[in-house]
Design a protein around this motif. Structure first.
Motif, PDB file in Angstrom:
ATOM      1  N   LYS A  84       0.833  -1.194   0.000  1.00  0.00           N
ATOM      2  CA  LYS A  84       0.000   0.000   0.000  1.00  0.00           C
ATOM      3  C   LYS A  84       0.873   1.251   0.000  1.00  0.00           C
ATOM      4  CE  LYS A  84      -3.272  -2.532   2.888  1.00  0.00           C
ATOM      5  NZ  LYS A  84      -2.413  -3.747   2.914  1.00  0.00           N
ATOM      6  N   PRO A  85       0.335   2.377  -0.445  1.00  0.00           N
ATOM      7  CA  PRO A  85       1.083   3.643  -0.317  1.00  0.00           C
ATOM      8  C   PRO A  85       1.251   4.010   1.145  1.00  0.00           C
ATOM      9  CG  PRO A  85      -0.808   3.856  -1.805  1.00  0.00           C
ATOM     10  CD  PRO A  85      -0.971   2.551  -1.087  1.00  0.00           C
ATOM     11  N   ASN A  86       2.208   4.877   1.415  1.00  0.00           N
ATOM     12  CA  ASN A  86       2.341   5.415   2.759  1.00  0.00           C
ATOM     13  C   ASN A  86       1.118   6.248   3.111  1.00  0.00           C
ATOM     14  OD1 ASN A  86       4.929   4.303   3.118  1.00  0.00           O
ATOM     15  ND2 ASN A  86       5.900   6.072   2.141  1.00  0.00           N
ATOM     16  N   GLU A  87       0.895   6.449   4.396  1.00  0.00           N
ATOM     17  CA  GLU A  87      -0.226   7.284   4.832  1.00  0.00           C
ATOM     18  C   GLU A  87      -0.127   8.663   4.183  1.00  0.00           C
ATOM     19  OE1 GLU A  87      -0.695   7.506   9.009  1.00  0.00           O
ATOM     20  OE2 GLU A  87      -0.885   5.335   9.286  1.00  0.00           O
ATOM     21  N   HIS A  88      -1.284   9.195   3.799  1.00  0.00           N
ATOM     22  CA  HIS A  88      -1.327  10.484   3.105  1.00  0.00           C
ATOM     23  C   HIS A  88      -2.651  11.145   3.452  1.00  0.00           C
ATOM     24  CE1 HIS A  88      -1.460  13.403  -0.194  1.00  0.00           C
ATOM     25  NE2 HIS A  88      -0.191  13.133  -0.431  1.00  0.00           N
ATOM     26  N   PRO A  89      -2.668  12.468   3.658  1.00  0.00           N
ATOM     27  CA  PRO A  89      -3.920  13.138   4.035  1.00  0.00           C
ATOM     28  C   PRO A  89      -5.026  13.020   2.992  1.00  0.00           C
ATOM     29  CG  PRO A  89      -2.164  14.736   3.563  1.00  0.00           C
ATOM     30  CD  PRO A  89      -1.510  13.405   3.654  1.00  0.00           C
ATOM     31  N   LEU A  90      -4.675  12.742   1.741  1.00  0.00           N
ATOM     32  CA  LEU A  90      -5.679  12.619   0.684  1.00  0.00           C
ATOM     33  C   LEU A  90      -6.063  11.165   0.409  1.00  0.00           C
ATOM     34  CD1 LEU A  90      -4.331  15.232  -1.909  1.00  0.00           C
ATOM     35  CD2 LEU A  90      -6.295  15.490  -0.368  1.00  0.00           C
ATOM     36  N   LEU A  91      -5.511  10.227   1.203  1.00  0.00           N
ATOM     37  CA  LEU A  91      -5.739   8.803   0.963  1.00  0.00           C
ATOM     38  C   LEU A  91      -6.647   8.189   2.029  1.00  0.00           C
ATOM     39  CD1 LEU A  91      -5.040   6.106  -0.509  1.00  0.00           C
ATOM     40  CD2 LEU A  91      -3.090   5.911   1.064  1.00  0.00           C
ATOM     41  N   THR A  92      -7.674   7.459   1.541  1.00  0.00           N
ATOM     42  CA  THR A  92      -8.528   6.648   2.404  1.00  0.00           C
ATOM     43  C   THR A  92      -8.406   5.202   1.957  1.00  0.00           C
ATOM     44  OG1 THR A  92     -10.107   8.466   2.668  1.00  0.00           O
ATOM     45  CG2 THR A  92     -10.885   6.251   3.213  1.00  0.00           C
ATOM     46  N   VAL A  93      -8.183   4.280   2.908  1.00  0.00           N
ATOM     47  CA  VAL A  93      -7.998   2.867   2.574  1.00  0.00           C
ATOM     48  C   VAL A  93      -9.124   2.036   3.188  1.00  0.00           C
ATOM     49  CG1 VAL A  93      -6.499   0.849   2.783  1.00  0.00           C
ATOM     50  CG2 VAL A  93      -5.494   3.121   2.439  1.00  0.00           C
ATOM     51  N   HIS A  94      -9.736   1.194   2.368  1.00  0.00           N
ATOM     52  CA  HIS A  94     -10.721   0.214   2.826  1.00  0.00           C
ATOM     53  C   HIS A  94     -10.140  -1.178   2.591  1.00  0.00           C
ATOM     54  CE1 HIS A  94     -14.195   3.031   3.187  1.00  0.00           C
ATOM     55  NE2 HIS A  94     -13.508   3.700   2.273  1.00  0.00           N
ATOM     56  N   THR A  95     -10.172  -2.034   3.610  1.00  0.00           N
ATOM     57  CA  THR A  95      -9.612  -3.387   3.499  1.00  0.00           C
ATOM     58  C   THR A  95     -10.731  -4.404   3.363  1.00  0.00           C
ATOM     59  OG1 THR A  95      -7.733  -2.728   4.861  1.00  0.00           O
ATOM     60  CG2 THR A  95      -8.100  -5.084   4.567  1.00  0.00           C
ATOM     61  N   ILE A  96     -10.630  -5.257   2.333  1.00  0.00           N
ATOM     62  CA  ILE A  96     -11.627  -6.311   2.111  1.00  0.00           C
ATOM     63  C   ILE A  96     -10.914  -7.668   2.081  1.00  0.00           C
ATOM     64  CG2 ILE A  96     -13.198  -4.757   0.917  1.00  0.00           C
ATOM     65  CD1 ILE A  96     -11.345  -7.356  -1.119  1.00  0.00           C
ATOM     66  N   THR A  97     -11.700  -8.738   2.049  1.00  0.00           N
ATOM     67  CA  THR A  97     -11.117 -10.083   2.012  1.00  0.00           C
ATOM     68  C   THR A  97     -11.542 -10.846   0.761  1.00  0.00           C
ATOM     69  OG1 THR A  97     -12.959 -10.877   3.368  1.00  0.00           O
ATOM     70  CG2 THR A  97     -10.901 -10.296   4.506  1.00  0.00           C
ATOM     71  N   ASN A  98     -12.854 -10.981   0.570  1.00  0.00           N
ATOM     72  CA  ASN A  98     -13.379 -11.816  -0.510  1.00  0.00           C
ATOM     73  C   ASN A  98     -14.288 -11.007  -1.433  1.00  0.00           C
ATOM     74  OD1 ASN A  98     -15.608 -11.439   1.102  1.00  0.00           O
ATOM     75  ND2 ASN A  98     -15.870 -13.592   1.629  1.00  0.00           N
ATOM     76  N   VAL A  99     -14.877 -11.681  -2.413  1.00  0.00           N
ATOM     77  CA  VAL A  99     -15.722 -10.985  -3.384  1.00  0.00           C
ATOM     78  C   VAL A  99     -16.952 -10.383  -2.706  1.00  0.00           C
ATOM     79  CG1 VAL A  99     -17.107 -11.237  -5.471  1.00  0.00           C
ATOM     80  CG2 VAL A  99     -14.917 -12.423  -5.291  1.00  0.00           C
ATOM     81  N   GLU A 100     -17.539 -11.110  -1.765  1.00  0.00           N
ATOM     82  CA  GLU A 100     -18.722 -10.594  -1.076  1.00  0.00           C
ATOM     83  C   GLU A 100     -18.425  -9.281  -0.364  1.00  0.00           C
ATOM     84  OE1 GLU A 100     -22.060 -12.037   2.244  1.00  0.00           O
ATOM     85  OE2 GLU A 100     -20.343 -13.307   1.755  1.00  0.00           O
ATOM     86  N   SER A 101     -17.311  -9.223   0.374  1.00  0.00           N
ATOM     87  CA  SER A 101     -16.964  -7.982   1.079  1.00  0.00           C
ATOM     88  C   SER A 101     -16.562  -6.887   0.102  1.00  0.00           C
ATOM     89  CB  SER A 101     -15.851  -8.237   2.096  1.00  0.00           C
ATOM     90  OG  SER A 101     -14.648  -8.643   1.472  1.00  0.00           O
ATOM     91  N   LEU A 102     -15.971  -7.277  -1.039  1.00  0.00           N
ATOM     92  CA  LEU A 102     -15.619  -6.295  -2.065  1.00  0.00           C
ATOM     93  C   LEU A 102     -16.870  -5.628  -2.616  1.00  0.00           C
ATOM     94  CD1 LEU A 102     -13.580  -4.972  -4.015  1.00  0.00           C
ATOM     95  CD2 LEU A 102     -13.836  -6.987  -5.490  1.00  0.00           C
ATOM     96  N   LEU A 103     -17.888  -6.416  -2.948  1.00  0.00           N
ATOM     97  CA  LEU A 103     -19.127  -5.867  -3.490  1.00  0.00           C
ATOM     98  C   LEU A 103     -19.796  -4.928  -2.502  1.00  0.00           C
ATOM     99  CD1 LEU A 103     -20.573  -9.098  -5.142  1.00  0.00           C
ATOM    100  CD2 LEU A 103     -19.747  -7.080  -6.354  1.00  0.00           C
ATOM    101  N   THR A 104     -19.860  -5.347  -1.243  1.00  0.00           N
ATOM    102  CA  THR A 104     -20.493  -4.524  -0.211  1.00  0.00           C
ATOM    103  C   THR A 104     -19.773  -3.195  -0.035  1.00  0.00           C
ATOM    104  OG1 THR A 104     -21.215  -6.514   0.973  1.00  0.00           O
ATOM    105  CG2 THR A 104     -21.172  -4.463   2.222  1.00  0.00           C
ATOM    106  N   THR A 105     -18.446  -3.235  -0.096  1.00  0.00           N
ATOM    107  CA  THR A 105     -17.638  -2.020   0.077  1.00  0.00           C
ATOM    108  C   THR A 105     -17.708  -1.114  -1.136  1.00  0.00           C
ATOM    109  OG1 THR A 105     -16.122  -3.194   1.551  1.00  0.00           O
ATOM    110  CG2 THR A 105     -15.300  -1.170   0.534  1.00  0.00           C
ATOM    111  N   LEU A 106     -17.666  -1.727  -2.325  1.00  0.00           N
ATOM    112  CA  LEU A 106     -17.545  -0.939  -3.551  1.00  0.00           C
ATOM    113  C   LEU A 106     -18.796  -0.161  -3.937  1.00  0.00           C
ATOM    114  CD1 LEU A 106     -15.523  -2.881  -6.284  1.00  0.00           C
ATOM    115  CD2 LEU A 106     -14.934  -0.731  -5.155  1.00  0.00           C
ATOM    116  N   GLU A 107     -19.958  -0.768  -3.787  1.00  0.00           N
ATOM    117  CA  GLU A 107     -21.166  -0.137  -4.338  1.00  0.00           C
ATOM    118  C   GLU A 107     -21.355   1.311  -3.889  1.00  0.00           C
ATOM    119  OE1 GLU A 107     -25.967  -0.838  -4.954  1.00  0.00           O
ATOM    120  OE2 GLU A 107     -24.783  -2.342  -3.867  1.00  0.00           O
ATOM    121  N   PRO A 108     -21.333   1.620  -2.579  1.00  0.00           N
ATOM    122  CA  PRO A 108     -21.500   3.027  -2.187  1.00  0.00           C
ATOM    123  C   PRO A 108     -20.336   3.907  -2.633  1.00  0.00           C
ATOM    124  CG  PRO A 108     -20.972   1.665  -0.284  1.00  0.00           C
ATOM    125  CD  PRO A 108     -21.237   0.730  -1.406  1.00  0.00           C
TER     126      PRO A 108
END
Length: 228
Positions: free
Chosen positions: A53-77
Motif C-alpha cells: 500500500k502507499p504510505n499514509e497520506h492526508p488525501l488517501l482513504t484505505v478500505h480493506t476487504i477479504t473476498n468478493v462478497e466484502s468487495l461488493l459490499t464495500t464498492l457499491e457506495p
C-alpha cells in the motif's frame, strides 16, 4: 475529481485455515494511487491486508476487504460517490461451496445433492487421500459498475496468458464495450516479471503501450486527467 482504485487479490475461504487466492501483490495499484496523490487528487483505495500500500497520506482513504462478497459490499457506495474507478484488483472468479472426500462423491446419488451442503467444521479433516472441492462462480464486479454509477469513468484490466496480441486486443475491446469502460488495460502474464510489465491501454480506437508498472500508472494518470 475523486479517484477510486482497487488493488491486490481476493481470497475465498474453504475453512478457517484454508482459502483460494492468487498471486496479486497490489504493487500496480500502489503505483497508480501514488501518482494521483502526488498530483493532489483525493484517492480511495480498496485493497487487502496482504497487499502493498502507499504510505499514509492526508488525501488517501484505505478500505480493506477479504473476498468478493466484502468487495461488493464495500464498492457499491464508493462507486456511487467517485468520478473515476480504476479496477486493478485480481478478483476471484469462483468461491467454495462444499469440500468432501472422494468416497462421498462416488456414493452420492446426484452431484447436485452435494451442492446443497456446506462444511461446518472449523478445519476440514485431512484424513482422506483425495478431496473434491465444489466451486460456484462469483459475480463479475466490473459488470455491475455501470448500474451503480453510469457516469463514472471506468478503467478495467484484462489479464490473459500466452495469447497473441490480436486475441488480447479483441478480448479487451469486448470487455470495453460490454462493461461500458473508458479504457481497458490489457496484459499477458508471460510478459510480466519483477522488473518488467508490458501492457496496452485500449479505448474504442486507440492503443497506448507501457513497459513497467510505473509507466502504466503514468499512462493511466495521463489519460484520465486528459478527460478531466
Amino acid at each position: 475529481m475523486k479517484i477510486l482504485i482497487t488493488s491486490g487479490g481476493t481470497t475465498e475461504k474453504i475453512d478457517s485455515v484454508r482459502g483460494i487466492t492468487n498471486h496479486a501483490t497490489g504493487s500496480l495499484g500502489k503505483h497508480i494511487a501514488e501518482i494521483f496523490l502526488e498530483k493532489g487528487y483525493q484517492v480511495t483505495l480498496v485493497t487487502t491486508k496482504q497487499a502493498v500500500k502507499p504510505n499514509e497520506h492526508p488525501l488517501l482513504t484505505v478500505h480493506t476487504i477479504t473476498n468478493v462478497e466484502s468487495l461488493l459490499t464495500t464498492l457499491e457506495p464508493l462507486v456511487k460517490n467517485h468520478d473515476v474507478f480504476i479496477h486493478s484488483m485480481a478478483v476471484s472468479d469462483y468461491t467454495p461451496v462444499y469440500m468432501t472426500g472422494l468416497s462421498e462423491v462416488e456414493s452420492a446419488h446426484r452431484v447436485s445433492d452435494l451442492l446443497q451442503r456446506h462444511n461446518t467444521e472449523t478445519k476440514i479433516s485431512s484424513k482422506d487421500d483425495y478431496q473434491v472441492l465444489f466451486l460456484k462462480k462469483t459475480p463479475k464486479v466490473i459488470s455491475l459498475v455501470n448500474t451503480w454509477n453510469p457516469d463514472i469513468t471506468l478503467i478495467g484490466f484484462k489479464l490473459l496468458v500466452g495469447v497473441s496480441k490480436e486475441e488480447l486486443f479483441a478480448i479487451a475491446r469486448k470487455s470495453l464495450q460490454k462493461n461500458k469502460a473508458r479504457y481497458i488495460v490489457a496484459n499477458d502474464l508471460t510478459e510480466i516479471d519483477e522488473n518488467h510489465h508490458h501492457a496496452y491501454m485500449l479505448d474504442e480506437s486507440n492503443v497506448y503501450e507501457a513497459d513497467t508498472k510505473e509507466s502504466i500508472a503514468s499512462l493511466i494518470f495521463e489519460r484520465v486527467t486528459n478527460h478531466d
